[in-house]
Design an enzyme around this catalytic site. Structure first.
Site, PDB file in Angstrom:
ATOM      1  CD  GLU A 260      -3.033  -1.025   0.157  1.00 25.96           C
ATOM      2  OE1 GLU A 260      -3.028  -0.039  -0.595  1.00 25.96           O
ATOM      3  OE2 GLU A 260      -3.858  -1.959   0.067  1.00 25.96           O
ATOM      4  NE  ARG A 264      -3.617   2.835  -0.870  1.00 25.26           N
ATOM      5  CZ  ARG A 264      -4.891   2.754  -0.527  1.00 25.26           C
ATOM      6  NH1 ARG A 264      -5.544   3.819  -0.141  1.00 25.26           N
ATOM      7  NH2 ARG A 264      -5.519   1.591  -0.534  1.00 25.26           N
ATOM      8  CG  ASP A 393      -6.187  -7.223  -7.471  1.00 21.82           C
ATOM      9  OD1 ASP A 393      -5.151  -7.542  -6.868  1.00 21.82           O
ATOM     10  OD2 ASP A 393      -6.970  -6.345  -7.029  1.00 21.82           O
ATOM     11  CD  GLU A 529     -10.632  -1.339  -8.642  1.00 22.73           C
ATOM     12  OE1 GLU A 529     -11.781  -0.961  -8.320  1.00 22.73           O
ATOM     13  OE2 GLU A 529      -9.670  -1.283  -7.845  1.00 22.73           O
ATOM     14  CB  THR A 618      -1.900  -1.205  -9.251  1.00 18.48           C
ATOM     15  OG1 THR A 618      -3.204  -1.770  -9.184  1.00 18.48           O
ATOM     16  CG2 THR A 618      -1.277  -1.133  -7.862  1.00 18.48           C
TER      17      THR A 618
END
Ligand code: DMJ
Length: 629
Positions: A260, A264, A393, A529, A618
């Site tokens: 994360e 980010r 994913d 998404e 992502t």
């Protein structure tokens, strides 16, 4: 004596010659500049040369125009007027070893903006800096025309792609349209809530007018930096930059999740560095990158999930020594870029090793990976469950994206990607009833489940990106079918917003739609998404229906998740329009991803983050595609 014997004329000629030689000497000295300065004034960083990572080549830094004020009126929007060079200190680029001399078209642009400068100058440190400033004043195509294959259906590209560099230089800025203005308005509303009640904290709680902390690192602010840049929100960007400069401190005794914080924070800082050219963001990126490195000190080199960035220690979650497969395989774009920028190969080495290891592991099912991997043994665990949703994913997404980032040379990545998509087709694809929507289900120990996470809706965009980069046209066909399904996950629901998870009906039943929702799954976290994939689909096909679908979604976010006093909230019940049950939390990815992809979806400017020059991580942070060898 001899001087006296000379005639007056002879003396004058000699004096004239001396004077002439003296003047020439001064001129040649001044035109050399101060050569010693370029050595002694340079920092050590400045003197390092290109990184020595095999197979890597520095790309030209990709740059966009400085953010400018979006004042709410269509006519006055900065996108309509020529870009001005940004002001120092924000325009200072990083060390010169990170910089590539601008290609000739940049130089031509420089002369267009500043005719007083000489084009063919010798390289000197101070001159480099001037060049850099000129370059970042321009929405720039600085990576050479790509190597990628045009998809047959690429209507936008055919319509608008400049036929030559010249055309690109002379291109008029594309005006902001009304839908984009609506995104700017939504962003400002969200930002107001964050600024008023959660400034400097991780997430806004818009109903209780407070905040929540996850890592205590201003997550929303960092995630939103490049969105503000892209939307042209200069004032907001400047204010946030000040916070990064003065208040963002990573030397804290705090546990962060490696994945994360990489996607980010590291991703957000790196992309903001590229877009703004402001070295502050690179310095911060280096700092957090270094602090995350202890995660890789495990017996298998598969990183732990958590790192204490103050203490320099790392550990798995309390209940297991496993890590999540998607997490350890979706940090590569960011660490590889950090190596490229710093010339320090340790970042890339660590994450490449993970990919190599996963590539060679057994336990895959036709390219599909399990969800967990053990940090001691390096083996997959909990075998037999395969999904394109949570915990797996972005493994698939990053296979393709690393291959593109690295100039389409790393064949193992492509092989794994192609095999996995075949695995999806073979094991996970089904069609629902009554509308025969193509969806991606899950496989658990040989049993197919018609369950699909909203998270899976990244897949149409990824497939379309692969097709755009020369992979089989079948992938584009599948992308078209899947994005229709993702849209129906919104359209078939009472609020027009998708739940977190849906179950598709495999058999037609009277009065039943394709999409069924279980009570535990009917929340919506403002996830990106579907709009992400809509953006790719519109870019590559030019089909306006994708913009219209995104527009519907934005309106429904405004209708059901907007909090009047500022901010947007995730909701508990997408099936109840009269009470969607606000959850009181605005996730950082709403500003980092959802609104950014909306803005890009509504744009007809293919150079607004050109997909042949940038690859999105992502978390929707664009990073440059490296120049191929
Ligand atoms: C984001 O943090 C990223 O997009 C990640 O890949 C998946 N989850 C959220 C958004 O849904």
């Amino acid at each position: 004596k001899k001087w006296k014997q000379l005639s007056r004329l002879q003396r004058s000629i000699i004096l004239f010659l001396f004077a002439f030689l003296a003047v020439c000497g001064v001129i040649s000295y001044t035109s050399m500049g101060e050569p010693w300065k370029s050595l002694t004034n340079k920092s050590l960083d400045d003197q390092t040369t290109e990184p020595e990572i095999p197979g890597l080549k520095l790309a030209n830094p990709a740059v966009l125009p400085a953010p400018q004020k979006a004042d709410g009126s269509l006519g006055n929007h900065p996108e309509l007027s020529p870009q001005k060079p940004p002001k120092p200190p924000h325009v200072r680029r990083g060390p010169s070893n990170l910089q590539i001399k601008p290609p000739w078209r940049d130089v031509r642009l420089k002369t267009r903006h500043d005719t007083s400068r000489v084009v063919e100058e010798p390289v000197q440190a101070d001159k480099e800096e001037k060049t850099e400033k000129s370059v970042i004043s321009w929405r720039g195509a600085v990576i050479e025309p790509d190597q990628s294959t045009e998809p047959p259906s690429s209507k936008i590209k055919e319509r608008e792609k400049p036929s030559s560099v010249e055309a690109e230089d002379q291109k008029e800025p594309v005006p902001i349209n009304e839908r984009q203005m609506a995104v700017i308005e939504a962003f400002r509303h969200a930002w107001k809530g964050y600024k008023d009640f959660a400034w400097g904290h991780d997430e806004l709680k818009p109903l209780s007018k407070s905040y929540s902390e996850w890592f205590g690192l201003g997550l929303t602010l960092i995630d939103a930096l490049d969105t503000m840049w892209i939307l042209g929100l200069k004032e907001e960007f400047e204010e946030a930059r000040k916070w990064v400069a003065n208040d963002l401190v990573f030397d804290k005794n705090v546990d962060v999740n490696l994945f994360e914080s990489t996607i980010r924070i590291l991703g957000g800082l790196l992309s903001t560095y590229h877009l703004s050219g402001d070295s502050l963001f690179l310095e911060k990126a280096k700092d957090i990158g270094n602090r995350l490195m202890p995660a890789f000190k495990t017996p298998s080199k598969i990183p732990y999930s958590d790192v204490n960035i103050g203490r320099g220690t790392a550990h798995p979650p309390r209940w297991t020594s496993d890590s999540t497969v998607a997490e350890v395989t979706s940090i590569q774009l960011e660490f590889r870029e950090l190596s490229r920028l710093t010339g320090d190969e340790k970042f890339q080495k660590a994450v490449d090793e993970v990919m190599k290891h996963v590539h060679s592991l057994s336990g895959k099912n036709d390219g599909l990976v399990p969800m967990f991997i053990n940090t001691n043994s390096g083996q997959f665990t909990h075998l037999g469950v395969y999904t394109l949703g949570a915990r797996a994913d972005s493994y698939y997404e990053y296979l393709l994206k690393q291959w593109i980032q690295g100039g389409k040379k790393e064949n193992e990545l492509l092989e794994d990607y192609m095999r996995a998509i075949e695995g999806v087709k073979k094991h996970l694809l089904q069609r629902s009833q009554p509308k025969k929507l193509t969806f991606v289900g899950e496989l658990a120990h040989g049993h197919f489940s018609a369950k699909m996470d909203h998270l899976v809706c990244f897949l149409p965009g990824t497939l379309a990106l692969g097709a755009h980069n020369g992979l089989t046209a079948d992938h584009m066909k599948l992308a078209e079918a899947l994005i229709e399904t993702c849209y129906q996950m919104y359209a078939q629901v009472e609020t027009g917003l998708s739940p977190e998870i849906v179950h598709f009906n495999l058999h037609a039943q009277k009065g039943h739609k394709d999409v069924e929702i279980k009570p535990a799954d009917r929340h919506n976290l403002l996830r990106p998404e579907t709009v992400e994939s809509l953006f790719y689909m519109y870019r590559f096909t030019g089909d306006k229906k994708y913009q219209d679908w995104g527009w519907e979604i934005l309106q429904n976010f405004n209708k059901y998740t907007r909090v009047p006093t500022g901010g947007y909230t995730s909701i508990n019940n997408v099936q109840n329009p009269s009470n969607p049950e606000p959850r009181d939390k605005m996730e950082s990815f709403f500003l980092g991803e959802t609104l950014k992809y909306m803005f890009l979806l509504f744009s007809d400017d293919i150079d607004l983050i050109n997909l042949d020059k940038y690859i999105f991580n992502t978390e929707a942070h664009p990073l440059p595609i490296w120049v191929p060898a």
